[in-house]
Design a protein around this motif. Structure first.
Motif, PDB file in Angstrom:
ATOM      1  N   GLU A 113      -6.379   0.770 -12.464  1.00  0.00           N
ATOM      2  CA  GLU A 113      -6.358  -0.351 -11.533  1.00  0.00           C
ATOM      3  C   GLU A 113      -5.394  -1.435 -12.021  1.00  0.00           C
ATOM      4  O   GLU A 113      -4.637  -2.005 -11.236  1.00  0.00           O
TER       5      GLU A 113
ATOM      6  N   ASP B 181      -9.317   5.044  -9.610  1.00  0.00           N
ATOM      7  CA  ASP B 181     -10.679   5.136 -10.134  1.00  0.00           C
ATOM      8  C   ASP B 181     -10.576   5.207 -11.655  1.00  0.00           C
ATOM      9  O   ASP B 181     -10.232   6.255 -12.215  1.00  0.00           O
TER      10      ASP B 181
ATOM     11  N   ARG C 103      -4.293  -8.126  -4.137  1.00  0.00           N
ATOM     12  CA  ARG C 103      -5.728  -7.863  -4.285  1.00  0.00           C
ATOM     13  C   ARG C 103      -6.249  -7.006  -3.142  1.00  0.00           C
ATOM     14  O   ARG C 103      -7.055  -6.091  -3.351  1.00  0.00           O
ATOM     15  N   THR C 104      -5.799  -7.319  -1.939  1.00  0.00           N
ATOM     16  CA  THR C 104      -6.231  -6.538  -0.767  1.00  0.00           C
ATOM     17  C   THR C 104      -5.812  -5.076  -0.913  1.00  0.00           C
ATOM     18  O   THR C 104      -6.579  -4.157  -0.612  1.00  0.00           O
TER      19      THR C 104
ATOM     20  N   ARG D  97      -8.943   1.282  -4.114  1.00  0.00           N
ATOM     21  CA  ARG D  97     -10.175   1.595  -4.821  1.00  0.00           C
ATOM     22  C   ARG D  97     -11.241   2.119  -3.871  1.00  0.00           C
ATOM     23  O   ARG D  97     -11.945   3.088  -4.179  1.00  0.00           O
ATOM     24  N   SER D  98     -11.368   1.479  -2.716  1.00  0.00           N
ATOM     25  CA  SER D  98     -12.392   1.894  -1.752  1.00  0.00           C
ATOM     26  C   SER D  98     -12.131   3.297  -1.220  1.00  0.00           C
ATOM     27  O   SER D  98     -13.058   4.006  -0.838  1.00  0.00           O
ATOM     28  N   GLN D  99     -10.863   3.713  -1.230  1.00  0.00           N
ATOM     29  CA  GLN D  99     -10.506   5.056  -0.768  1.00  0.00           C
ATOM     30  C   GLN D  99     -10.555   6.088  -1.894  1.00  0.00           C
ATOM     31  O   GLN D  99     -10.279   7.266  -1.671  1.00  0.00           O
ATOM     32  N   GLY D 100     -10.892   5.624  -3.088  1.00  0.00           N
ATOM     33  CA  GLY D 100     -10.962   6.543  -4.222  1.00  0.00           C
ATOM     34  C   GLY D 100      -9.610   6.942  -4.764  1.00  0.00           C
ATOM     35  O   GLY D 100      -9.504   7.890  -5.559  1.00  0.00           O
TER      36      GLY D 100
ATOM     37  N   TYR E 262       0.836  -1.204   0.000  1.00  0.00           N
ATOM     38  CA  TYR E 262       0.000   0.000   0.000  1.00  0.00           C
ATOM     39  C   TYR E 262       0.875   1.259   0.000  1.00  0.00           C
ATOM     40  O   TYR E 262       0.633   2.203  -0.766  1.00  0.00           O
TER      41      TYR E 262
ATOM     42  N   ASP F 185      -7.932  -3.356  -3.654  1.00  0.00           N
ATOM     43  CA  ASP F 185      -9.284  -3.109  -3.135  1.00  0.00           C
ATOM     44  C   ASP F 185      -9.283  -1.932  -2.164  1.00  0.00           C
ATOM     45  O   ASP F 185     -10.206  -1.100  -2.159  1.00  0.00           O
ATOM     46  N   ARG F 186      -8.266  -1.873  -1.348  1.00  0.00           N
ATOM     47  CA  ARG F 186      -8.150  -0.786  -0.361  1.00  0.00           C
ATOM     48  C   ARG F 186      -8.011   0.569  -1.068  1.00  0.00           C
ATOM     49  O   ARG F 186      -8.674   1.545  -0.702  1.00  0.00           O
TER      50      ARG F 186
END
Length: 274
Positions: free
Chosen positions: A88, A119, A106-107, A113-116, A74, A110-111
């Protein structure tokens, strides 16, 4: 950092205890009784409620390591995204070069993406506004470039291009190239411009219409210089094998294929005594 569990106590086989917790450049360093260490983000550290002396079983340690690996990826991804927008797939591909842990990758994706922070829809909009349209790209090139960056077929299929705006961009691009073609033979100018428009991503019908709308300036001196340059090349190429009339015919045919006018070719051949 990878590690393995050891028996720290006959009563608790496979159990570790936390011997130190301290901030570091990599995050919060959690050291264990087997001298292994994990670096966690503040969020991950808080989620696990860690403290000095806490006993950590094999399952909890495994989960801690998963979070530590994900935190490292991350942080790496944040560095990339701070300097450039990425799709992505681009983020995934870069992370895959750093780790072979599919689940951690993947985690992380996903993290983000979820935080914007990644995109693809926003990336497409920014690409069109700040890159493709200012550079006068045609629809085909735009779709090709986005596909190359990993934008999926479903999102690409939803893109629509206004015909009038597409034509306007093609005409603007064509006009920007016309002056650079002034030194070429008249018959080559349209062909070169048409090729440039297609390379820019415009459909053939749009490219042809844009070319027809152009007026090509005549640069007599430029064309003459270009003709002489090509004449010298052709002469050097053919005079090794041909002489007299045969040499003249070979040079004439070569220059004609390049689009120079017959009268100009005959003129330079006379000047050169051929």
């Amino acid at each position: 950092m990878s590690t393995r569990f050891i028996n720290v106590s006959p009563r608790n086989p496979g159990e570790l205890s936390i011997k130190s917790i301290k901030p570091s450049k990599k995050g919060i360093e959690v050291a264990f009784s087997d001298d292994s260490a994990l670096w966690l983000s503040p969020d991950s550290y808080t989620d696990f409620h860690l403290f000095l002396g806490k006993k950590v079983g094999e399952e909890e340690y495994r989960r801690l390591k998963e979070f530590a690996d994900s935190d490292a990826l991350y942080k790496q991804a944040l560095g990339w995204l701070s300097s450039k927008s990425l799709s992505e797939k681009e983020v995934y591909d870069r992370l895959a070069k750093k780790s072979d842990d599919e689940k951690a990758i993947r985690t992380t994706v996903d993290r983000l993406r979820s935080q914007g922070l990644i995109d693809d829809r926003r990336l497409v909009e920014e690409y069109l506004e700040y890159r493709a349209y200012p550079a006068l790209y045609g629809e085909k090139r735009i779709r090709f470039e986005l596909r190359k960056r990993g934008i999926g077929a479903s999102m690409l299929s939803r893109l629509s291009f206004d015909c009038e705006k597409e034509m306007a961009r093609a005409e603007e691009f064509a006009k920007s190239k016309v002056q650079k073609l002034s030194k070429y033979p008249s018959s080559q100018k349209k062909a070169k411009l048409l090729s440039a428009l297609q390379n820019q991503g415009y459909d053939l019908s749009v490219a042809e219409a844009a070319v027809e709308g152009c007026s090509f300036p005549i640069d007599g001196e430029g064309e003459r210089a270009s003709l002489r340059k090509e004449f010298i090349r052709a002469k050097a190429r053919y005079e090794r094998k041909y002489q007299g009339y045969d040499l003249k015919e070979r040079i004439y045919s070569c220059l004609a294929r390049k689009g120079f006018r017959s009268e100009d070719i005959k003129s330079i051949l006379e000047e050169e005594g051929l």
